[in-house]
Scaffold this active site. Structure first.
Site, PDB file in Angstrom:
ATOM      1  N   CYS A  26      25.782  30.788 -17.325  1.00  0.00           N
ATOM      2  CA  CYS A  26      26.509  29.556 -17.063  1.00  0.00           C
ATOM      3  C   CYS A  26      26.101  29.041 -15.671  1.00  0.00           C
ATOM      4  O   CYS A  26      25.681  29.829 -14.828  1.00  0.00           O
ATOM      5  CB  CYS A  26      28.018  29.813 -17.097  1.00  0.00           C
ATOM      6  SG  CYS A  26      28.703  29.897 -18.769  1.00  0.00           S
ATOM      7  N   HIS A  64      28.640  27.309 -22.667  1.00  0.00           N
ATOM      8  CA  HIS A  64      28.699  28.714 -23.075  1.00  0.00           C
ATOM      9  C   HIS A  64      29.088  28.881 -24.547  1.00  0.00           C
ATOM     10  O   HIS A  64      28.661  29.818 -25.214  1.00  0.00           O
ATOM     11  CB  HIS A  64      29.727  29.438 -22.193  1.00  0.00           C
ATOM     12  CG  HIS A  64      29.794  30.913 -22.410  1.00  0.00           C
ATOM     13  ND1 HIS A  64      28.980  31.800 -21.731  1.00  0.00           N
ATOM     14  CD2 HIS A  64      30.560  31.663 -23.239  1.00  0.00           C
ATOM     15  CE1 HIS A  64      29.255  33.036 -22.122  1.00  0.00           C
ATOM     16  NE2 HIS A  64      30.210  32.989 -23.040  1.00  0.00           N
ATOM     17  N   HIS A  79      20.849  31.175 -25.598  1.00  0.00           N
ATOM     18  CA  HIS A  79      19.619  31.350 -24.819  1.00  0.00           C
ATOM     19  C   HIS A  79      18.549  32.026 -25.662  1.00  0.00           C
ATOM     20  O   HIS A  79      18.834  32.613 -26.699  1.00  0.00           O
ATOM     21  CB  HIS A  79      19.889  32.191 -23.570  1.00  0.00           C
ATOM     22  CG  HIS A  79      20.098  33.654 -23.842  1.00  0.00           C
ATOM     23  ND1 HIS A  79      21.241  34.149 -24.444  1.00  0.00           N
ATOM     24  CD2 HIS A  79      19.295  34.724 -23.623  1.00  0.00           C
ATOM     25  CE1 HIS A  79      21.144  35.462 -24.563  1.00  0.00           C
ATOM     26  NE2 HIS A  79      19.965  35.841 -24.091  1.00  0.00           N
TER      27      HIS A  79
HETATM   28 ZN   LIG Z   1      27.637  31.281 -20.235  1.00  0.00          ZN
END
Ligand SMILES: [Zn+2]
EC number: 2.7.7.12
Length: 346
Positions: free
Chosen positions: A73, A116, A169
């Site tokens: 983050c 997130h 990610h």
């Molecule tokens: Zn995160």
């Protein structure tokens, strides 16, 4: 697109990719970080010839941190993450716990969004295009590093396949060797070329498009199909129609069409098993070696597959697969393709 390259406190590189050319991201990293210790070693299996990376320093890496301590983050007042900036679009940085570093290559983390709680499938096309631009830029730059033989961009999604950070990610590995799977593909393709004069990748794609039963979706510049001998319950290969070696040589028309098609595929994967937990998957870009024999005959493509075979059952790599590399797939590829057509968003 604007690219900003800067350094983290321990010297690792961090690169911001922004849609807005006015984005200012060069925020200093104020954490007291020690230089990370790496001791990777590439060994060669004497019987198979496969490269194996021994990375014994990785055992202490971050493991399932709470959401308020997420290192991916953006940083906030009072909490410094791996990303010093207070916001970003797409960001890439060198992994703090790399399997490959120094002489043995490089490992990078790519964050697809600062949010997130979302997933790649929920991104919009503009963001997916920015991720594609970042993958392409990393492939070009890492390919030029001394000793790098192949660049691999991939995403592992879901705790079921060992993801230790929930933040959306992926990873980018720059290998100092050609990976075992690519080595085998290159050998098959070279043998086919020697025997017939043709390109096997092109012939497989043409045969799948002509036959049709395993096609999942077709665009103007890409086709996605379940391979004839799929190893995973749901496995899709996405090929550009114009064969090309890697992302750096992908043409603009294919580049423009990719985000919509890829998001469509990911969303179908998420609809496969109804309302249960999101589908775990691995998404893997297969790119040609950066130079040398075989590059000219390779075909850039993406392989997307899930280890889930029903809403509550996972496919485990057990005795036959892990022991002998002989895959047993419980789902007929033609049925998998039909199911993936059925869950299209209409
Ligand atoms: Zn995160």
């Amino acid at each position: 697109m604007k690219r900003t390259s800067t350094r983290l406190a321990d010297g690792r590189e961090i690169l911001y990719y922004d849609a807005d050319d006015g984005a200012a991201r060069a925020v200093p990293d104020t954490r007291p970080l020690d230089a990370s210790a790496t001791s990777s070693e590439v060994r060669r299996d004497p019987l198979l010839g496969d490269a194996v990376v021994i990375a014994s320093h990785r055992q202490a890496r971050t493991y399932h941190p709470p959401a308020d301590a997420c290192p991916l983050c953006p940083s906030t007042e009072g909490r410094a993450s791996e990303i010093p900036a207070p916001d970003y679009d797409v960001v890439v940085f060198e992994n703090r716990f790399p399997s490959l570093a120094g002489d043995t290559g490089r490992c990078e983390v790519i964050c697809f969004t600062p949010d997130h709680l979302t997933s790649f499938a929920e991104l919009d096309e503009e963001r997916a295009a920015l991720v594609l631009a970042a993958w392409t830029d990393r492939t070009a730059e890492l390919s030029a590093h001394a000793g790098i033989r192949q660049v691999y961009c991939f995403e592992n999604r879901g705790a079921e396949i060992g993801v230790t950070l929930a933040h959306p990610h992926g990873q980018i590995y720059a290998f100092p060797f050609i990976t075992p799977r690519t080595t085998r593909m290159l050998a098959t393709v070279a043998a086919h070329r020697a025997r017939t004069g043709g390109n096997l990748f092109e012939e497989v794609l043409a045969a799948e498009r002509a036959e049709g039963t395993r096609i999942v979706l077709e665009g103007e510049h890409w086709t996605a199909f379940v391979p004839y001998a799929a190893r995973w319950p749901y496995e899709v290969h996405l090929h550009p129609h114009r064969r090309t070696a890697d992302l750096t040589t992908l043409d603009d028309a294919a580049r423009a069409e990719f985000p919509g098609l890829y998001l469509d595929l990911l969303r179908r994967f998420d609809r496969l098993f109804g309302s249960s937990a999101p589908t775990p998957y691995i998404s893997a870009w297969h790119q040609a070696p950066v130079s040398g024999e075989g590059r000219a005959d390779f075909a850039l493509h993406l392989e997307l597959f899930t280890v889930r075979r029903t809403a509550d059952k996972l496919k485990y790599l057990a005795g036959t697969e892990s022991g002998m590399e002989a895959y047993m797939n419980d789902v007929r590829p033609e049925d998998a393709a039909a199911r993936l057509r059925e869950v299209a968003d209409r």
